[in-house]
Motif scaffolding. Structure first.
Motif, PDB file in Angstrom:
ATOM      1  N   ARG A 183       0.830  -1.202   0.000  1.00  0.00           N
ATOM      2  CA  ARG A 183       0.000   0.000   0.000  1.00  0.00           C
ATOM      3  C   ARG A 183       0.867   1.256   0.000  1.00  0.00           C
ATOM      4  O   ARG A 183       1.709   1.446   0.865  1.00  0.00           O
ATOM      5  CB  ARG A 183      -0.910   0.003   1.222  1.00  0.00           C
ATOM      6  CG  ARG A 183      -1.785   1.215   1.276  1.00  0.00           C
ATOM      7  CD  ARG A 183      -2.699   1.170   2.461  1.00  0.00           C
ATOM      8  NE  ARG A 183      -3.419   2.428   2.574  1.00  0.00           N
ATOM      9  CZ  ARG A 183      -4.337   2.672   3.452  1.00  0.00           C
ATOM     10  NH1 ARG A 183      -4.677   1.751   4.302  1.00  0.00           N
ATOM     11  NH2 ARG A 183      -4.928   3.836   3.493  1.00  0.00           N
TER      12      ARG A 183
ATOM     13  N   SER B  53      -4.903   6.991   2.040  1.00  0.00           N
ATOM     14  CA  SER B  53      -6.318   6.796   2.347  1.00  0.00           C
ATOM     15  C   SER B  53      -6.976   6.011   1.218  1.00  0.00           C
ATOM     16  O   SER B  53      -6.426   5.900   0.117  1.00  0.00           O
ATOM     17  CB  SER B  53      -7.025   8.147   2.496  1.00  0.00           C
ATOM     18  OG  SER B  53      -7.038   8.824   1.246  1.00  0.00           O
ATOM     19  N   THR B  54      -8.168   5.530   1.496  1.00  0.00           N
ATOM     20  CA  THR B  54      -8.946   4.837   0.463  1.00  0.00           C
ATOM     21  C   THR B  54      -9.236   5.784  -0.687  1.00  0.00           C
ATOM     22  O   THR B  54      -9.181   5.392  -1.859  1.00  0.00           O
ATOM     23  CB  THR B  54     -10.263   4.301   1.068  1.00  0.00           C
ATOM     24  OG1 THR B  54      -9.936   3.447   2.163  1.00  0.00           O
ATOM     25  CG2 THR B  54     -11.074   3.544   0.039  1.00  0.00           C
ATOM     26  N   ARG B  55      -9.533   7.035  -0.361  1.00  0.00           N
ATOM     27  CA  ARG B  55      -9.836   8.022  -1.403  1.00  0.00           C
ATOM     28  C   ARG B  55      -8.660   8.182  -2.363  1.00  0.00           C
ATOM     29  O   ARG B  55      -8.842   8.181  -3.580  1.00  0.00           O
ATOM     30  CB  ARG B  55     -10.194   9.367  -0.755  1.00  0.00           C
ATOM     31  CG  ARG B  55     -10.546  10.445  -1.766  1.00  0.00           C
ATOM     32  CD  ARG B  55     -11.153  11.650  -1.109  1.00  0.00           C
ATOM     33  NE  ARG B  55     -10.171  12.406  -0.361  1.00  0.00           N
ATOM     34  CZ  ARG B  55     -10.450  13.537   0.269  1.00  0.00           C
ATOM     35  NH1 ARG B  55     -11.667  14.030   0.259  1.00  0.00           N
ATOM     36  NH2 ARG B  55      -9.510  14.174   0.920  1.00  0.00           N
TER      37      ARG B  55
ATOM     38  N   ASP C 103      -8.335   4.984  -4.478  1.00  0.00           N
ATOM     39  CA  ASP C 103      -9.331   4.958  -5.548  1.00  0.00           C
ATOM     40  C   ASP C 103      -8.944   5.904  -6.682  1.00  0.00           C
ATOM     41  O   ASP C 103      -9.088   5.569  -7.861  1.00  0.00           O
ATOM     42  CB  ASP C 103     -10.710   5.342  -5.004  1.00  0.00           C
ATOM     43  CG  ASP C 103     -11.287   4.276  -4.074  1.00  0.00           C
ATOM     44  OD1 ASP C 103     -10.768   3.137  -4.061  1.00  0.00           O
ATOM     45  OD2 ASP C 103     -12.260   4.604  -3.355  1.00  0.00           O
TER      46      ASP C 103
END
Length: 199
Positions: free
Chosen positions: A173, A177-179, A182
């Motif tokens: 990773r 963040s997920t944002r 994405d």
């Protein structure tokens, strides 16, 4: 040109920022799409809240512009040191000096105090200026521990432009963040479609 704005940011802490307050400080100015920057320390009140949430200052510390400015300066030096580390480049001497100055500016032990009723005791005095000095020393020590410790190999920059946050990598990773993850995946998918369309 980047425009710095003050707003609430619905973004979770980057991995490692809850463990290392220096990482949270470095990430307290966030680059967003469209050239916007959100500064979580834009005002003395926001600076006081940020420090209080991390146990670096009491709620009623009464931060002033000068106090917030000192934290901003340390933040830029920490960002410089983190960037140098991530890029494998030598650190800027001014950044090292700033961190070492913060480390050595405060007493290393609680001072002897005397209360007329209870007698002698040891404590660190905390007028506002000294609160800031102690917070800066704590943040500088935290950064030094991060950069010189075993977690240093995990320190990386978020891999999703225009994000400017740092994180401690977990596995593969590379996003804070997920944002951001994405957004990076969407950009890669768009680039693949564009290459396919050209072929």
């Amino acid at each position: 040109m980047d425009e710095t704005v003050t707003e609430e940011l619905d973004l979770p802490p980057a991995p490692g920022a809850e463990q290392y307050h220096s990482l949270a400080l470095a990430n307290s100015v966030v680059a967003l799409p469209g050239g916007r920057l959100v500064d979580l320390l834009a005002t003395p009140a926001e600076t006081n809240r940020w420090m209080t949430e991390r146990g670096l200052a009491p709620v009623d510390a009464g931060m002033q512009e000068m106090c917030a400015a000192q934290l901003h300066v340390l933040r830029e030096h920490l960002r410089s040191l983190f960037a140098s580390h991530v890029a494998g480049l030598p650190a800027r001497p001014t950044a090292l000096t700033a961190v070492n100055d913060a480390l050595t500016k405060v007493p290393t032990a609680p001072l002897l105090q005397w209360d007329e009723r209870n007698g002698p005791y040891r404590a660190t005095p905390h007028p506002t200026g000294e609160i800031v000095d102690h917070a800066l020393a704590s943040l500088a020590a935290d950064a030094a521990d991060l950069l010189a410790g075993s977690d240093a190999v995990r320190l990386t920059a978020c891999g999703s432009a225009p994000c400017n946050r740092y994180l401690l990598r977990h596995g593969r990773r590379h996003w804070c963040s997920t944002r951001c993850g994405d957004r990076a995946r969407a950009a890669r998918a768009y680039a693949r479609r564009a290459r396919t369309d050209e072929a």
